[in-house]
Design a protein around this motif. Sequence first.
Motif, mmCIF file in Angstrom:
data_model
loop_
_atom_site.group_PDB
_atom_site.id
_atom_site.type_symbol
_atom_site.label_atom_id
_atom_site.label_comp_id
_atom_site.label_asym_id
_atom_site.label_seq_id
_atom_site.Cartn_x
_atom_site.Cartn_y
_atom_site.Cartn_z
ATOM 1 N N ALA A 20 79.998 21.562 21.761
ATOM 2 C CA ALA A 20 80.204 22.286 20.509
ATOM 3 C C ALA A 20 79.674 21.979 19.443
ATOM 4 O O ALA A 20 79.538 22.626 18.582
ATOM 5 N N ARG A 21 78.836 21.014 19.405
ATOM 6 C CA ARG A 21 77.861 20.575 18.357
ATOM 7 C C ARG A 21 76.590 21.598 18.015
ATOM 8 O O ARG A 21 76.206 22.027 18.910
ATOM 9 N N VAL A 22 76.251 21.513 16.895
ATOM 10 C CA VAL A 22 74.986 22.173 16.592
ATOM 11 C C VAL A 22 74.055 21.346 16.019
ATOM 12 O O VAL A 22 74.543 20.463 15.351
ATOM 13 N N PHE A 23 72.839 21.476 16.136
ATOM 14 C CA PHE A 23 71.925 20.703 15.753
ATOM 15 C C PHE A 23 71.005 21.157 14.728
ATOM 16 O O PHE A 23 70.535 22.447 14.924
ATOM 17 N N SER A 24 70.504 20.478 13.756
ATOM 18 C CA SER A 24 69.706 21.158 12.561
ATOM 19 C C SER A 24 68.445 20.197 12.511
ATOM 20 O O SER A 24 68.398 18.949 12.345
ATOM 21 N N VAL A 25 67.168 20.746 12.490
ATOM 22 C CA VAL A 25 66.060 19.954 12.332
ATOM 23 C C VAL A 25 65.406 20.729 10.955
ATOM 24 O O VAL A 25 65.170 21.946 11.106
ATOM 25 N N GLU A 26 64.840 19.880 10.225
ATOM 26 C CA GLU A 26 64.196 20.508 8.990
ATOM 27 C C GLU A 26 62.739 20.881 9.386
ATOM 28 O O GLU A 26 61.962 20.139 9.770
ATOM 29 N N LEU A 27 62.467 22.028 9.139
ATOM 30 C CA LEU A 27 61.301 22.566 9.412
ATOM 31 C C LEU A 27 60.728 23.363 8.195
ATOM 32 O O LEU A 27 61.622 24.293 7.295
ATOM 33 N N GLU A 28 59.458 23.016 7.582
ATOM 34 C CA GLU A 28 59.011 23.652 6.449
ATOM 35 C C GLU A 28 60.200 23.712 5.222
ATOM 36 O O GLU A 28 60.208 24.684 4.588
ATOM 37 N N PRO A 49 64.750 28.315 20.652
ATOM 38 C CA PRO A 49 65.011 28.272 19.439
ATOM 39 C C PRO A 49 63.699 27.767 18.596
ATOM 40 O O PRO A 49 62.703 27.381 19.057
ATOM 41 N N ARG A 50 63.757 28.067 17.332
ATOM 42 C CA ARG A 50 62.756 28.116 16.543
ATOM 43 C C ARG A 50 61.737 26.686 16.320
ATOM 44 O O ARG A 50 60.639 26.548 16.716
ATOM 45 N N MET A 73 66.797 15.409 10.818
ATOM 46 C CA MET A 73 67.923 16.410 11.585
ATOM 47 C C MET A 73 69.120 15.876 11.507
ATOM 48 O O MET A 73 69.445 14.772 10.895
ATOM 49 N N THR A 74 70.210 16.742 11.949
ATOM 50 C CA THR A 74 71.415 16.498 11.679
ATOM 51 C C THR A 74 72.444 16.971 13.076
ATOM 52 O O THR A 74 71.804 17.890 13.730
ATOM 53 N N SER A 75 73.432 16.502 13.254
ATOM 54 C CA SER A 75 74.212 17.165 14.286
ATOM 55 C C SER A 75 75.648 17.257 13.600
ATOM 56 O O SER A 75 76.059 16.424 12.681
ATOM 57 N N PHE A 76 76.297 18.309 13.905
ATOM 58 C CA PHE A 76 77.614 18.546 13.199
ATOM 59 C C PHE A 76 78.436 19.666 13.980
ATOM 60 O O PHE A 76 78.009 20.323 14.832
ATOM 61 N N LEU A 77 79.634 19.650 13.630
ATOM 62 C CA LEU A 77 80.721 20.463 14.164
ATOM 63 C C LEU A 77 80.498 21.861 13.322
ATOM 64 O O LEU A 77 81.121 21.431 12.026
ATOM 65 N N PRO A 78 80.276 23.046 13.577
ATOM 66 C CA PRO A 78 80.321 24.227 12.430
ATOM 67 C C PRO A 78 81.532 24.183 11.668
ATOM 68 O O PRO A 78 82.725 24.159 12.239
ATOM 69 N N PRO A 127 69.035 28.809 20.728
ATOM 70 C CA PRO A 127 69.182 29.188 19.328
ATOM 71 C C PRO A 127 70.683 29.432 18.949
ATOM 72 O O PRO A 127 71.507 29.389 19.647
ATOM 73 N N SER A 128 70.691 28.812 17.704
ATOM 74 C CA SER A 128 72.088 28.794 17.265
ATOM 75 C C SER A 128 72.192 29.492 15.593
ATOM 76 O O SER A 128 71.120 29.171 15.055
ATOM 77 N N GLU A 129 73.102 30.508 15.445
ATOM 78 C CA GLU A 129 73.034 31.012 14.063
ATOM 79 C C GLU A 129 73.458 29.911 12.901
ATOM 80 O O GLU A 129 73.928 29.147 13.414
ATOM 81 N N ALA A 130 72.894 30.189 11.659
ATOM 82 C CA ALA A 130 72.993 29.606 10.760
ATOM 83 C C ALA A 130 74.839 29.323 10.506
ATOM 84 O O ALA A 130 75.392 30.590 10.714
ATOM 85 N N PRO A 131 75.374 28.038 10.313
ATOM 86 C CA PRO A 131 76.869 28.149 10.195
ATOM 87 C C PRO A 131 77.113 28.810 8.621
ATOM 88 O O PRO A 131 76.098 29.185 8.077
#
Length: 425
Positions: free
Chosen positions: A15-23, A44-45, A93-98, A171-175
Amino acid sequence: MARRAISLLLPQWSARVFSVELERAPSYFSIGLQGKHRGDEDVPRVFSKVQNYERCYSLLVCGGDRIRLAKCYGELQEKLRRHLPPECVLSPMTSFLPNVKDSLIKGYFVKDNSQSPSASEGLLRDLIQNDPVLVCSYSRGEDGQQWTQRLWSPDSQTHIDMSKASYYVVPSEAPEYHPSTLNIINSDVFYSLEEACEVLKKCGDIIPEAASVMELLPSRAEARSKPDFPVIVIEGLDATGKTTLTESLRAALGASLLRSPPQCLSPMRPSFDREPPLIRRAFYALGNYITAEQIGQEGTKTPVIVDRFWHSTAAYAIATAVTGAVSDLPAEGSDVYRWPTDLLQPSLVVLLTLDPEERKRRLRDRGQGETQEEQELDHNQLFRLRVEEAYRRISGPACVTVDASPSADQVLRQVLLLIRAKCHL
């Protein structure tokens, strides 16, 4: 500790979403059951950008109390930069539950294009054995597009998949909310003396200066009534003319002049500036309470001018925690912009604003060294815009914006008119 952290995370892992800083902006992905890859739209991008890299890894810091986690997160970056092969590229990067508060886990994403994976993987195996770090590896499928995520076991030298199932990244949509916004309260911004004290109390064994800060604090936290005389705070980015204006206001009004953080904390600042955000922000939050105590004393005798106060502490912390565009900031009216209930409220807050190019010219003319955050202001326009917008959204009281581009005398006259209108001086 790492094994226990994994056992707690595993039931929620898919259920987690992962976020990586790009640009300088977050790029999101999640994981799903293995299925047929349908084309580039399923990549995913972050992975479409790593076609030249053979291997990727994620490292998430989890397990233990938040002081240990904060220290480990900062130390992990240093370890990775020092020991990974030079061909590796590191991104936050981070991991989170939306949209779930306090579910955020921080870490780093590693892109590895070294000739042999042994150097990187040897370091990562050492990390999961000795630090509260959760490691995942990502491998590219035969089609060259689909990427699979595998979780490493903390008590094995081989990596394993999760729950005996294969997972692939999608891919995951932005929360609805930027993930960091759900983690700001009492982690990046502190809203009571008690919450900030709690952090420094736990730092005594790792930061000797913490005890000295605690000795300077007011004896108790309480909502403070207004002093007998008005309290005027002058806010703004560096080189907007705060020092010149505050000195002029002191002379014009026969006022006392204070600064936040107060002078008594200057010897400790270098030590805390080297600490991770949680500890550094708690230190600066406590500086506001020490300044408030000084305001209360001086405000019985004269008007008080304050060079920066809680607005600065909160605005910079919010803008640093939330990456991306201004639209990613917490919405106006959010609790993150509320004034602490136990901190003295000023009578008026003036925010000096200046054209970015003029501000940079003034900084060059001053020839002074810049803080890390000031360097970020110069190099990252989005960060500057987030800081300025966070200033404007803070309430209790809100800032009154004044253009600082005219001459110093003109700015002084304008601010004196504001003070006389709002503070009846």
